[in-house]
Scaffold this motif. Structure first.
Motif, PDB file in Angstrom:
ATOM      1  N   LEU A 304      16.459   6.587 -11.634  1.00 32.64           N
ATOM      2  CA  LEU A 304      16.972   5.351 -11.053  1.00 32.64           C
ATOM      3  C   LEU A 304      16.414   5.210  -9.646  1.00 32.64           C
ATOM      4  O   LEU A 304      16.619   6.089  -8.806  1.00 32.64           O
ATOM      5  CB  LEU A 304      18.499   5.363 -11.027  1.00 32.64           C
ATOM      6  N   MET A 305      15.708   4.097  -9.387  1.00 33.27           N
ATOM      7  CA  MET A 305      15.075   3.873  -8.086  1.00 33.27           C
ATOM      8  C   MET A 305      15.519   2.543  -7.516  1.00 33.27           C
ATOM      9  O   MET A 305      15.942   1.635  -8.245  1.00 33.27           O
ATOM     10  CB  MET A 305      13.548   3.875  -8.219  1.00 33.27           C
ATOM     11  N   VAL A 306      15.411   2.431  -6.200  1.00 37.76           N
ATOM     12  CA  VAL A 306      15.738   1.185  -5.523  1.00 37.76           C
ATOM     13  C   VAL A 306      14.498   0.691  -4.783  1.00 37.76           C
ATOM     14  O   VAL A 306      13.777   1.479  -4.160  1.00 37.76           O
ATOM     15  CB  VAL A 306      16.939   1.358  -4.568  1.00 37.76           C
ATOM     16  N   PHE A 307      14.223  -0.611  -4.895  1.00 40.77           N
ATOM     17  CA  PHE A 307      13.073  -1.255  -4.267  1.00 40.77           C
ATOM     18  C   PHE A 307      13.532  -2.430  -3.412  1.00 40.77           C
ATOM     19  O   PHE A 307      14.575  -3.045  -3.684  1.00 40.77           O
ATOM     20  CB  PHE A 307      12.110  -1.806  -5.336  1.00 40.77           C
ATOM     21  N   ASP A 308      12.745  -2.724  -2.399  1.00 41.67           N
ATOM     22  CA  ASP A 308      12.865  -3.980  -1.668  1.00 41.67           C
ATOM     23  C   ASP A 308      11.907  -4.973  -2.320  1.00 41.67           C
ATOM     24  O   ASP A 308      10.686  -4.808  -2.259  1.00 41.67           O
ATOM     25  CB  ASP A 308      12.501  -3.776  -0.197  1.00 41.67           C
ATOM     26  N   ILE A 309      12.454  -5.988  -3.007  1.00 38.66           N
ATOM     27  CA  ILE A 309      11.607  -6.936  -3.744  1.00 38.66           C
ATOM     28  C   ILE A 309      11.597  -8.311  -3.076  1.00 38.66           C
ATOM     29  O   ILE A 309      11.403  -9.327  -3.739  1.00 38.66           O
ATOM     30  CB  ILE A 309      12.065  -7.059  -5.206  1.00 38.66           C
ATOM     31  N   SER A 310      11.828  -8.354  -1.764  1.00 38.97           N
ATOM     32  CA  SER A 310      11.792  -9.634  -1.051  1.00 38.97           C
ATOM     33  C   SER A 310      10.467 -10.328  -1.317  1.00 38.97           C
ATOM     34  O   SER A 310       9.401  -9.701  -1.267  1.00 38.97           O
ATOM     35  CB  SER A 310      11.970  -9.396   0.448  1.00 38.97           C
ATOM     36  N   PRO A 311      10.478 -11.623  -1.645  1.00 42.57           N
ATOM     37  CA  PRO A 311       9.245 -12.312  -2.055  1.00 42.57           C
ATOM     38  C   PRO A 311       8.231 -12.399  -0.925  1.00 42.57           C
ATOM     39  O   PRO A 311       8.583 -12.523   0.251  1.00 42.57           O
ATOM     40  CB  PRO A 311       9.740 -13.702  -2.468  1.00 42.57           C
ATOM     41  N   ASP A 312       6.974 -12.302  -1.294  1.00 39.75           N
ATOM     42  CA  ASP A 312       5.866 -12.411  -0.354  1.00 39.75           C
ATOM     43  C   ASP A 312       5.040 -13.629  -0.746  1.00 39.75           C
ATOM     44  O   ASP A 312       4.288 -13.609  -1.725  1.00 39.75           O
ATOM     45  CB  ASP A 312       5.006 -11.145  -0.405  1.00 39.75           C
ATOM     46  N   TYR A 313       5.196 -14.724   0.015  1.00 40.16           N
ATOM     47  CA  TYR A 313       4.456 -15.951  -0.274  1.00 40.16           C
ATOM     48  C   TYR A 313       3.212 -16.096   0.607  1.00 40.16           C
ATOM     49  O   TYR A 313       2.607 -17.160   0.686  1.00 40.16           O
ATOM     50  CB  TYR A 313       5.359 -17.171  -0.073  1.00 40.16           C
ATOM     51  N   SER A 314       2.834 -15.002   1.315  1.00 38.48           N
ATOM     52  CA  SER A 314       1.662 -15.088   2.197  1.00 38.48           C
ATOM     53  C   SER A 314       0.356 -15.120   1.410  1.00 38.48           C
ATOM     54  O   SER A 314      -0.647 -15.621   1.894  1.00 38.48           O
ATOM     55  CB  SER A 314       1.665 -13.894   3.166  1.00 38.48           C
ATOM     56  N   ARG A 315       0.377 -14.579   0.190  1.00 38.29           N
ATOM     57  CA  ARG A 315      -0.836 -14.559  -0.622  1.00 38.29           C
ATOM     58  C   ARG A 315      -0.989 -15.876  -1.368  1.00 38.29           C
ATOM     59  O   ARG A 315      -0.033 -16.621  -1.575  1.00 38.29           O
ATOM     60  CB  ARG A 315      -0.781 -13.404  -1.615  1.00 38.29           C
ATOM     61  N   ALA A 316      -2.203 -16.130  -1.798  1.00 41.39           N
ATOM     62  CA  ALA A 316      -2.490 -17.351  -2.548  1.00 41.39           C
ATOM     63  C   ALA A 316      -1.775 -17.320  -3.883  1.00 41.39           C
ATOM     64  O   ALA A 316      -1.662 -16.268  -4.527  1.00 41.39           O
ATOM     65  CB  ALA A 316      -3.996 -17.493  -2.755  1.00 41.39           C
ATOM     66  N   GLY A 317      -1.271 -18.469  -4.308  1.00 41.15           N
ATOM     67  CA  GLY A 317      -0.545 -18.550  -5.559  1.00 41.15           C
ATOM     68  C   GLY A 317      -1.462 -18.656  -6.767  1.00 41.15           C
ATOM     69  O   GLY A 317      -2.653 -18.969  -6.657  1.00 41.15           O
TER      70      GLY A 317
END
Length: 883
Positions: A304-317
């Motif tokens: 069981l692991m925990v991640f920070d998955i806050s979105p990164d919109y700096s990259r091209a879509g």
């Protein structure tokens, strides 16, 4: 203040909860989908759709059987549900089940027996009311690793709600019915656009969809504010990758899907890791998420692991190596690494994360039927896990767990065909202050007015004292009192260690308002009240309080009473040989443990106990030893609150623990069948019991003689054999199996019937060979040739006769055995043994044979005489009539 809290610490323990199997709801088939609203559960099986209240009481259910009717148009096909007793030609299998609460409707989509998609919209409050039906594919056609959920897309004046479906793609799949569905789709939930309620189109923009480059299976998906999260395993022959997709739900379907951005979740063994289950952790930024990973691609090694998955919109879509809307891209995605590995355990299959005060609480389902609770503080330090629920067998907990939204004190736990509602805690099982706080349970606290351990909302009009927001090896409370008697207003903070006696260690801290100057007063009324041997924590605490460890008396005492206040461990003058462990028999047991286990090794002479500890830092269990020869010893393997692997070491008199091996705790044995199903009343018939985990059984008992423990003769995981006990009456007896100190009832019974009755035997000589035919009255025993032992007696000497065959004719069983005769004499007697009983049978005499022959010879004569008499009587009657 932090230093003072650190000095006032004692070690705490762990306590298990609610291990018994409690009530639930059992369905008519396997669960395919289930969903939870604020007060209702909806569960779809293969043949029924259920509506349950939050306490698992049945409200309504519908059959999923019906008739498929075809209209005049090619695509005009409809599924009509029929009653349970009516004829039917199709089944509606649900793969998508979505409560649309703001529309008071329940969307259910799946596939009918014509392999085409079908959807229904039902009344959310009464699923018997059908609001709409449409023959269309929404979601997967097969029950698979796919996800679906409702998403809101922000527009200028309002939000539109769509169904997002992420469909597993595994190799080429041929569709019988036409469909525009791809890997990731957005479909309508209303009639605002052309194409029906579930339209894929986006007006003039066409039909936007996300495709996948290779095979992919989806694990989870959800929306937080305007961001949509999707988790998947991208599979290939060389490697597996765990992928996260971000979508920004704004403006339109097309813009939402083209906002695609991705990341790769990197774990310890990235090439073979696979995401098994997922749960977002409630809270504000950053967005934390928990995932159960199979780190080797199998089922046994999970973390069981925990991640920070806050979105990164700096990259091209719309640029990702695995997913695309129109053109593939080879761009390298962002790499996310875990913030912490919280828990390692075998067979984790599902996870639910909640917030409770300052703690994160994880509820973890396993493949062997356990629900484990893990409390983790804000620094990602985990407390000891506790087992909230466990099955006696290996029923798998299937994804996904849900918290009861009504009371938030229960977790819905789905199994193959059952739903359980398990309490998140049972605070009342903690009987005193130390147990309540040492459990490290953020749901439980001390209620002042009740002087008991309770949930917070069960403690009204009183102080409710819970554990701190950080995982600590101490349990203290504080109370602040205002003192205005002096020249300057002061506050007094009293810190008390409640794990010590009432008059034990406490700290009083006084400070002026607006000042940082503190004065400390430490008081310990009796150093000898401190329990436990020296440790780094106790040393710091007690030396500060004016106590020290008295080496001579092996106890704590006031420093004024001893010369050396330095804390030291108890040491013996003897040097002990370091023990080694070769193996333990048995090394796999049920969670009830095992009596009389044998440990073999070297240098075992000084071993005082066997220490058993789970892989987590919980309180170990110690079992004393006996029959210690230096090379082997015996001990009892204690019960365990958790299924899985534990570590074993050997305890020496100086407190050290050496040697290392493993014991595996598994499920309880179960009995499913028995053969033969009857026994002769004298007992000792060989009985075979079939089931699972039977190798854990130490003995078999019957309800009519519970004190008579029958030891298994041959044993494996799936069967065991034993000798039946004798009985006093002809009836049935329930079977029980004993393991450790527990007795479990089987679902099987053994019938008792009279002992077999052998009537006679005959001997036939062929050359030097002699064949014996034994007659037995037919009965319900179904006796086999292997159950008989036969000897012929000649001149007081026994000769074994090998039983070769059995035949049954006219209510008589005939057993045939053969051997070489030692002489030309006839056998005078036959000895027949079955079970523990031997019977003697005499040979049919020559007179008896002669009478039998004469009887058969006289039958024709008797018939002839009767015929003659008949005709003479008839002639005499005629002559009499003439006269």
């Amino acid at each position: 203040m932090i230093l003072l809290l650190a000095l006032l610490s004692v070690l705490w323990g762990e306590r298990s909860l609610c291990l018994e199997e409690d009530g639930g709801f059992t369905f008519d088939g396997d669960i395919r989908q289930f969903a939870v609203t604020s007060s209702t559960l909806y569960i779809a099986t293969e043949e029924r759709l259920y509506q349950l209240s939050h306490d698992l009481t049945l409200i309504n259910s519908l059959t999923q059987r019906g008739i498929i009717k075809t209209g005049n148009q090619q695509d005009d096909v409809q599924f009509y549900r029929v009653s349970d007793t009516a004829d039917w030609n199709g089944t509606f299998s649900i793969n998508v089940l979505l409560p649309f609460t703001k529309n008071d409707s329940l969307i259910s989509c799946g596939v009918t027996d014509d392999d085409c998609g079908h959807c229904e919209v039902l009344d959310l409050k009464n699923i018997s009311n059908l609001l709409y039906r449409e023959h269309i594919q929404v979601g997967p056609l097969k029950s698979s690793r796919s996800v679906s959920f409702l998403v809101d897309v922000k527009k200028k004046t309002e939000n539109d709600t769509y169904i997002l479906t992420a469909i597993q793609k595994k190799g080429p799949f041929e569709k019988r019915c036409p469909s525009d569905s791809e890997t990731i789709n957005l479909q309508d939930t209303d009639n605002k656009q052309d194409g029906g309620i579930f339209s894929l189109t986006d007006g003039a923009s066409g039909t936007p969809r996300i495709k996948s480059k290779g095979d992919v299976e989806f694990v989870d998906g959800f929306q937080i504010k305007s961001t949509i999260y999707l988790f998947s395993n991208v599979l290939s022959a060389q490697t597996n990758r765990v992928r996260l997709i971000w979508l920004k739900g704004e403006r339109s379907k097309t813009d939402t899907l083209k906002s695609l951005r991705g990341a790769t979740l990197s774990v310890s063994d990235g090439e073979s890791s696979r995401l098994v289950a997922s749960s977002v952790i409630p809270g504000e930024q950053p967005v934390l998420w928990s995932g159960v990973f199979s780190v080797d691609g199998g089922d046994t090694n999970t973390e069981l692991m925990v991640f920070d998955i806050s979105p990164d919109y700096s990259r091209a879509g719309d640029r990702d190596p695995d997913f695309y809307t129109s053109v593939q891209s080879e761009v390298t995605p962002k790499i996310l690494k875990p913030k912490a590995v919280l828990f390692r355990h075998s067979y984790m299959t599902s996870v639910l994360a909640v917030r409770q005060r300052g703690w994160m609480v994880f509820f973890i389902g396993t493949g062997d039927g356990q629900l484990i609770k893990l409390s983790v503080d804000r620094n990602h330090h985990a407390a000891c896990p506790t087992v909230l629920y466990r099955t006696s067998d290996d029923r798998k907990v299937i994804p996904k767990l849900h918290l009861d939204p009504v009371d938030r004190k229960h977790v819905y736990v789905p199994f193959r065909n059952q739903m359980k509602r398990v309490p998140v805690s049972k605070c009342s099982t903690y009987t005193n202050v130390q147990e309540c706080w040492s459990a490290q349970d953020p749901y439980c606290g001390l209620c002042g007015s009740k002087s008991s351990c309770t949930f917070e909302d069960d403690c009204t009009d009183s102080d409710w004292l819970s554990i701190p927001d950080e995982s600590q090896h101490k349990m203290i409370s504080h109370k602040v009192e205002k003192d205005t008697n002096g020249q300057f207003p002061q506050c007094t903070c009293i810190l008390s260690d409640h794990t010590l006696p009432a008059d034990g260690l406490h700290v009083t801290v006084k400070f002026r308002l607006g000042s940082t100057q503190l004065s400390e007063q430490l008081r310990l009324t009796n150093c000898s009240d401190i329990s436990g041997p020296p440790s780094s924590v106790l040393c710091q605490q007690c030396i500060k309080a004016g106590c020290g460890w008295n080496i001579n008396r092996c106890s704590w005492a006031d420093q004024t009473e001893i010369n050396d206040s330095v804390c030291q461990n108890v040491q013996s003058g003897k040097n002990f040989s370091i023990p080694e462990i070769s193996f333990i028999t048995p090394s796999v047991v049920s969670f009830y443990g095992r009596n009389h286990a044998v440990l073999s090794g070297r240098n075992l002479d000084d071993v005082t106990a066997v220490r058993i500890q789970a892989d987590t830092d919980c309180t170990p269990k110690e079992s004393p030893v006996w029959d210690n020869t230096g090379f082997s010893l015996m001990f009892h393997i204690p019960t365990s609150d958790i299924k899985g692997v534990v570590s074993v070491c050997l305890l020496l008199p100086d407190g050290r623990c050496h040697g290392k091996t493993k014991i595996t705790y598994s499920s309880l044995p179960s009995c499913t069948n028995i053969t033969p199903s009857s026994s002769w009343i004298s007992g000792k018939r060989k009985i075979t019991l079939m089931g699972s985990h039977l190798n854990f059984v130490e003995g078999v008992v019957h309800s009519h003689t519970m004190q008579d423990v029958r030891l298994p003769r041959n044993i494996s995981s799936q069967y065991l054999t034993y000798d039946s006990p004798a009985a006093r009456s002809f009836s049935s007896s329930t079977l029980f199996v004993k393991l450790a100190n527990q007795t479990l009832a089987c679902s099987t019974k053994l019938s008792y019937v009279p002992d077999p009755e052998f009537t006679s035997f005959t001997a036939t000589r062929t050359g030097e060979d002699v064949h014996i035919t034994i007659k037995k009255k037919a009965d319900n025993l179904e006796m086999m040739i292997e159950e008989l032992s036969v000897w012929g007696v000649q001149d007081n000497t026994k000769y074994q006769c090998i039983v070769e065959a059995k035949e049954t004719w006219t209510n008589t069983d005939f057993f045939t055995c053969g051997f070489k005769s030692p002489s030309n004499h006839e056998f005078e007697e036959l000895l027949i043994k079955y079970g523990d009983r031997t019977v003697s049978l005499g040979l049919e005499s020559q007179l008896h044979k002669a009478l039998q022959i004469l009887r058969f010879m006289l039958i024709p004569c008797v018939i002839a005489v009767l015929v003659i008499i008949y005709f003479w009587q008839k002639r005499l009657t005629v002559e009499m009539n003439k006269l």
